[in-house]
Design an enzyme around this catalytic site. Structure first.
Site, mmCIF file in Angstrom:
data_model
loop_
_atom_site.group_PDB
_atom_site.id
_atom_site.type_symbol
_atom_site.label_atom_id
_atom_site.label_comp_id
_atom_site.label_asym_id
_atom_site.label_seq_id
_atom_site.Cartn_x
_atom_site.Cartn_y
_atom_site.Cartn_z
ATOM 1 N N SER A 82 2.052 8.976 -2.964
ATOM 2 C CA SER A 82 2.796 8.903 -4.222
ATOM 3 C C SER A 82 2.056 8.227 -5.362
ATOM 4 O O SER A 82 2.540 8.243 -6.502
ATOM 5 C CB SER A 82 4.140 8.203 -4.001
ATOM 6 N N LYS A 85 1.441 10.280 -8.495
ATOM 7 C CA LYS A 85 2.405 10.389 -9.589
ATOM 8 C C LYS A 85 1.872 9.743 -10.865
ATOM 9 O O LYS A 85 2.292 10.109 -11.973
ATOM 10 C CB LYS A 85 3.740 9.758 -9.189
ATOM 11 N N SER A 328 9.945 6.526 -7.097
ATOM 12 C CA SER A 328 9.061 7.523 -6.482
ATOM 13 C C SER A 328 9.781 8.849 -6.261
ATOM 14 O O SER A 328 9.786 9.411 -5.169
ATOM 15 C CB SER A 328 8.495 6.993 -5.152
#
Length: 535
Positions: A82, A85, A328
């Protein structure tokens, strides 16, 4: 829900793999480190037994000058999870603009005669990842306010802004039912203020002992078949209810039991075909507002000729990246990747969007060494990036006009407020990193990363990225946190096991986050992919 197995990492290209964690020292990697004590301390942390035979990459930069303060294997290609991102949001802010909004439209075909529309109502998705059931209800109210009482045709749900492929490259097939792995469509709807898109809330309410538990779906229009039974056991008995959506179809298999007298629990499960779900929810809202649709709902082709009737605008991109980065949220990240493709490349697909993101990186000098990005959230095992490139992005972002919004959207270590601390709420509490470290976490089975900013004791702002891949056994997350704490404190401490409480499978309370949508009260959440190791 059924017990989940840890994922097997896909093989990485041999040329991409860095040397082992223990091969070579950071002292050798770093050009004339200004602080040999820091080098020795971080070297010691990286010698932790939990990282034996794993791959690790770390880079720390002076945020103002770009000088390397410390590094270890900074050019190793590792799995970002993640933390990717940060790349997607930076590109989106740069290419789409912080004020970018998504517009959902209700359009008409045919002709009007008084309160009768002799044609269809088209619900045209604008890619809004934050569209709530309440927003669809508001649109239905606007249709009624326009004087329409009868639609002789259909409700056509149009998700054609984005490609039909809903699941990203390299996503695990056995994650499809979980809320962190939604299908991505140009028209999707969320049931709660955390924008848990393409899902239905499944609430289990115990009955009397020996009787079936009650199972309800929200939205009620969810096209989900319930198969099987959840029984009610004796008061005080163990809770062992199971929910499993069959692969590729909207059928939920029920099993197990819940104790009599126990509280109702709510879980989230993804729905096959988010466009159809949104269309049905909208049709239900029309009926509640007195608008009769004669021929039901159907998926639009995207080529219908229609006229605008009413619309709904989302919050700005700068506002939407807050729940995305703090919690997230994979769905928002993937939507941004496709929206970049649509706006800048003419096609709302992963391939077009990622090409545009790569162009953003190239234009800003972040191309060497080459990595690989295939989705927006980092859910894919195919993604590869280096610590140096991640740290470079952190430093680059500081000079962008959108930096403050991006920085504020990063989780803040140890802060108990859900939309401040986010995925770092329970980490680094009671240390110099608390309310100091602003960073994005990223983890899946065998992967744990942290990238962001920290202020050192002398007031100097540092950029740091620490990435661990291909470990097995005990999680090395305490080492990640110890690195951040060392940078914030100026002296080292042993990397002890985390004292943060284990994330519960079902939460019983969560604050409302945005708008008037109900807060989630349990079930699989976006950060489950990280905190529970489901992906």
């Amino acid at each position: 829900m059924p017990a989940r197995l840890h994922r097997r990492a896909l093989p990485l290209a041999a040329a991409a793999l860095a040397a082992s964690l223990l091969a070579g020292s950071a002292q050798a990697d770093s050009p004339s480190p200004a602080d040999p004590t820091l080098t020795a301390d971080l070297d010691a942390l990286l010698s932790d037994a939990r990282l034996a035979n794993a791959q690790a990459g770390v880079q720390v930069l002076d945020a103002a000058t770009g000088q390397v303060v410390y590094q270890h294997q900074p050019d190793a290609l590792l799995t970002p999870a993640s933390t990717l991102k940060t790349v997607t949001t930076a590109a989106a802010l740069d290419l789409l603009g912080a004020d970018h909004r998504f517009t959902t439209e209700v359009r008409t075909t045919g002709t009007r005669s008084g309160g009768v529309l002799r044609g269809d109502l088209v619900l045209r998705g604008g890619g809004d990842p934050s569209l709530l059931t309440q927003d669809l209800d508001d649109l239905a109210a606007k249709v009624a306010a326009e004087g329409i009482t009868t639609v002789t045709g259909r409700v056509l749900a149009d998700g054609s802004r984005f490609e039909r492929t809903g699941l990203g490259p390299g996503w695990a097939w056995d994650d499809e039912q979980y809320s962190y792995s939604p299908q991505i469509s140009g028209l999707t709807v969320s049931t709660d203020g955390e924008y848990t898109m393409d899902t239905a809330q499944v609430t289990i309410t115990p009955g009397a002992a020996g009787e079936p538990a009650k199972v309800t779906l929200n939205p009620a229009e969810t096209p989900m078949k319930l198969t099987g039974t959840i029984t009610t056991g004796a008061a005080g008995s163990a809770s062992g209810a199971t929910l499993e959506r069959r692969l590729g179809v909207n059928e939920l298999l029920l099993g197990g039991s819940v104790p009599a007298g126990g509280a109702a629990t709510t879980s989230w499960v993804t729905v096959e075909d988010p466009t159809t779900l949104a269309g049905r929810v909208f049709a239900g809202a029309l009926a509640r507002h007195g608008v009769k649709v004669v021929r039901g709902e159907q998926t639009a082709t995207g080529s219908e000729t229609s006229d605008l009737l009413v619309g709904h605008d989302s919050k700005t991109l700068a506002e939407l990246i807050v729940p995305m980065l703090k919690l997230s949220n994979n769905g928002i990240a993937e939507t941004l990747a496709k929206e970049i493709g649509k706006v800048k490349g003419g096609t709302g697909s992963w391939s077009t969007g990622i090409a545009q993101i790569n162009g953003f990186l190239k234009a800003n000098g972040l191309t060497v060494p080459a990595g690989r990005q295939v989705d927006g959230s980092g859910l894919s095992r195919y993604d590869l990036i280096t610590p140096a490139k991640m740290a470079g992005l952190m430093r680059l972002a500081q000079d962008k006009p959108w930096f403050q919004a991006w920085y504020d959207a990063l989780p803040v270590a140890g802060n108990p407020a859900r939309l401040v601390g986010g995925t770092l709420t329970a980490r680094m509490r009671g240390t110099a990193a608390e309310n100091n470290v602003h960073a994005k976490s990223g983890s899946m089975s065998g992967v744990d990363n942290l990238t962001g900013y920290v202020t050192a004791p002398d007031g100097r702002k540092l950029v740091f990225t620490a990435m661990f891949s291909n470990f097995a056994g005990t999680s090395p997350r305490p080492v990640l946190d110890a690195i951040a704490v060392r940078l914030a404190t100026g002296h080292t401490a042993a990397a002890t096991p985390s004292t943060a409480p284990a994330a519960p499978r079902l939460r019983t309370q969560a604050p409302a986050l945005v708008g008037s949508a109900p807060a989630p009260t349990g079930g699989t959440r976006w950060e489950d992919c990280e905190s529970l190791g489901h992906c």
